[in-house]
Write an enzyme that holds these catalytic residues in place. Sequence first.
Site, mmCIF file in Angstrom:
data_model
loop_
_atom_site.group_PDB
_atom_site.id
_atom_site.type_symbol
_atom_site.label_atom_id
_atom_site.label_comp_id
_atom_site.label_asym_id
_atom_site.label_seq_id
_atom_site.Cartn_x
_atom_site.Cartn_y
_atom_site.Cartn_z
ATOM 1 N N LYS A 40 5.895 5.630 0.863
ATOM 2 C CA LYS A 40 6.437 4.955 -0.314
ATOM 3 C C LYS A 40 7.411 5.824 -1.126
ATOM 4 O O LYS A 40 8.307 5.312 -1.771
ATOM 5 C CB LYS A 40 5.300 4.471 -1.211
ATOM 6 N N GLU A 45 5.658 -3.123 -9.970
ATOM 7 C CA GLU A 45 4.405 -3.833 -9.743
ATOM 8 C C GLU A 45 3.557 -2.944 -8.857
ATOM 9 O O GLU A 45 4.081 -2.103 -8.126
ATOM 10 C CB GLU A 45 4.679 -5.157 -9.014
ATOM 11 N N SER A 50 1.629 5.645 8.355
ATOM 12 C CA SER A 50 2.305 5.446 7.063
ATOM 13 C C SER A 50 1.651 6.166 5.896
ATOM 14 O O SER A 50 2.312 6.406 4.877
ATOM 15 C CB SER A 50 2.388 3.949 6.753
HETATM 16 C C1 LIG Z 1 1.742 0.282 0.680
HETATM 17 C C2 LIG Z 1 1.374 0.773 1.999
HETATM 18 C C3 LIG Z 1 1.611 0.013 3.164
HETATM 19 C C4 LIG Z 1 2.147 -1.398 3.139
HETATM 20 O O1 LIG Z 1 3.481 -1.503 2.755
HETATM 21 P P1 LIG Z 1 4.661 -1.840 3.777
HETATM 22 O O2 LIG Z 1 5.772 -2.224 2.879
HETATM 23 O O3 LIG Z 1 4.205 -2.931 4.662
HETATM 24 O O4 LIG Z 1 4.938 -0.593 4.533
HETATM 25 C C5 LIG Z 1 1.304 0.570 4.391
HETATM 26 N N1 LIG Z 1 0.757 1.805 4.493
HETATM 27 C C6 LIG Z 1 0.498 2.566 3.401
HETATM 28 C C7 LIG Z 1 -0.110 3.914 3.585
HETATM 29 C C8 LIG Z 1 0.798 2.075 2.123
HETATM 30 O O5 LIG Z 1 0.523 2.832 1.048
#
Ligand SMILES: *Cc1c(COP(=O)(O)O)cnc(C)c1O
Length: 384
Positions: free
Chosen positions: A90, A112, A369
């Site tokens: 993020k 948000e 992610s």
């Molecule tokens: C917020 C988040 C997501 C979901 O958001 P996307 O926009 O779909 O990438 C996925 N993985 C993590 C670790 C997050 O914090």
Amino acid sequence: MAMNEPSEEGRFGKYGGMFVPETLIPACEELEIAFREAWSSTDFRKELDDLLRDYAGRPSPLTRCERLSEELGYQVVLKREDLNHTGSHKINNVLGQALLAKRMGKTRLVAETGAGQHGVATATAAALFGMECVVYMGEVDIERQALNVFRMRLLGADVRSAVSGSRTLKDAINEAMRDWVATVEHSHYCLGSVMGPHPYPWMVREFHRVIGIEAHRQCMDVLGRVPDVVTACVGGGSNALGIFSGFVDTETELVGVEPAGGAAIERGIPGVVHGSLSYLLQDEWGQVLEAESISAGLDYPGIGPEHSHLADIGRARYEKVTDAEVIEAFQLLSRTEGIIPALEPAHALAWMSREREFLLGKTVLLNLSGRGDKDAMQMMEVLG
Ligand SMILES: *Cc1c(COP(=O)(O)O)cnc(C)c1O
């Protein structure tokens, strides 16, 4: 070719657009002009690259997983977005938008947040740039995510409770947009995924493109070729588009994984929510349904419009997994590689674990992610 700029109306195929109240049209147009100008400026790009390197810790590594590969029966590599500052992908988007807001002369960020991860990232960038920060969060989520609320306040943000509707993420987005309408002179709305009205889905994807650019280069270095499959979890879909963008022009198969309780592509119908047209979970009257998932970060009833387009043209496909499969995958990566994943990317790993037969002999790149520290308490209760 897939994953270029959207059309002038902000469409990816038939999806996307700018479905906002008239009062927000000038704000979206101003933002598009500013982004287009900044994105073609070498000064802006250099300043952002420097921040991503010196503050966020990029490039994130590519990790080959020996023990996991042995267990699954095919080669697995991870793109380590979990190692970024604040613990997920993020930060890429938030640093980009904060830098753009500063360039536009804005002094205040509005955001948000659902689980609180995007709110924490935005509050982080606001602290770094000395900007005011207001984060809208559903009343229900404020209760569920006390630690992230504390983090945001520690970082200097004003966390405001969204008390309308279901008092969760979609209501927080509505409140944030309302705030932006009233304060657009000095505020920027820092949206957290590849959704919302044009130019957000495009702009947020561009800020995450760095994931795919690095991963492609690292795969060439480490594997000597592109992987057979690239997979990522999909909430709004920003981490997935980030990594897909590095491989969309190759033969690599692209697979997005959604929670079974929020499978917008498989169970949704095209509809408009939060400013754009995309697949959306809705009832027969067009009322938006609540998504349900073990992972708050994927609890979103829609999906970014570009994913709807990639699904329609068949360039990416979308799979779903159950909470039980996710809990297994969460433990699998921890046990075999010493990496505790966030519950969101554990969805993609759950799909990989289920599809061993299909993936036999292939090389799979998983976009990790985020890290699992934030989910440890919840998993402690689930696993006992
Ligand atoms: C917020 C988040 C997501 C979901 O958001 P996307 O926009 O779909 O990438 C996925 N993985 C993590 C670790 C997050 O914090």
